[in-house]
Design an enzyme around this catalytic site. Sequence first.
Site, PDB file in Angstrom:
ATOM      1  N   CYS A  60      54.291  27.077  47.654  1.00 34.74           N
ATOM      2  CA  CYS A  60      54.739  27.734  46.422  1.00 34.74           C
ATOM      3  C   CYS A  60      55.267  29.133  46.727  1.00 34.74           C
ATOM      4  CB  CYS A  60      53.599  27.795  45.410  1.00 34.74           C
ATOM      5  SG  CYS A  60      52.938  26.192  44.937  1.00 34.74           S
ATOM      6  N   ALA A  61      54.536  29.867  47.530  1.00 39.80           N
ATOM      7  CA  ALA A  61      54.953  31.218  47.904  1.00 39.80           C
ATOM      8  C   ALA A  61      56.297  31.179  48.626  1.00 39.80           C
ATOM      9  CB  ALA A  61      53.888  31.876  48.775  1.00 39.80           C
TER      10      ALA A  61
END
Length: 165
Positions: A60-61
């Site tokens: 996600c990051a």
Amino acid sequence: MATVTLKGNEFHTSGQLPEVGQPAPDFSLVAADLSAKTLADFKGQRVILNIFPSVDTDTCAQSVRTFNEKASGLDNTTVLCISRDLPFAQTRFCGAEGLKNVVNLADTRDRNFGKTYGLEFTDGPLEGLLSRVVMVIDENGIVKHAQQVAEIVDEPDYNAALSVL
């Protein structure tokens, strides 16, 4: 309902994504300043929805970092990074990473975005979070691209999303 895997284990979402060629459903999400932002706030712009479970996971990051980098060269385009993380966590992450080309929005107030867009997990270890999806909406609010990533630990196809702009 769609089926997504987490390291090969199947689980499900609350529905189907909005269809390409159809109007994107409106939404109300929480911005960093705790105000409400709707799709109408971005009218006249091309919008990339980068949707994911939590900015505190590696994939996600990375999607936020990648879209931040790619957004810097896009005209009339806004990248909305959407999760059920609190706005404070989203702001902390982007501040620590020096990311300024994305807008973070949280589906935390009424939690309707995930249900309306059919991408809320309904079972499994991520139940209640949002699945990894990238959507592109044109200046007129029409969905031009929609990808639900089949294996949640995989990154989205950035080039496929950007190619419709």
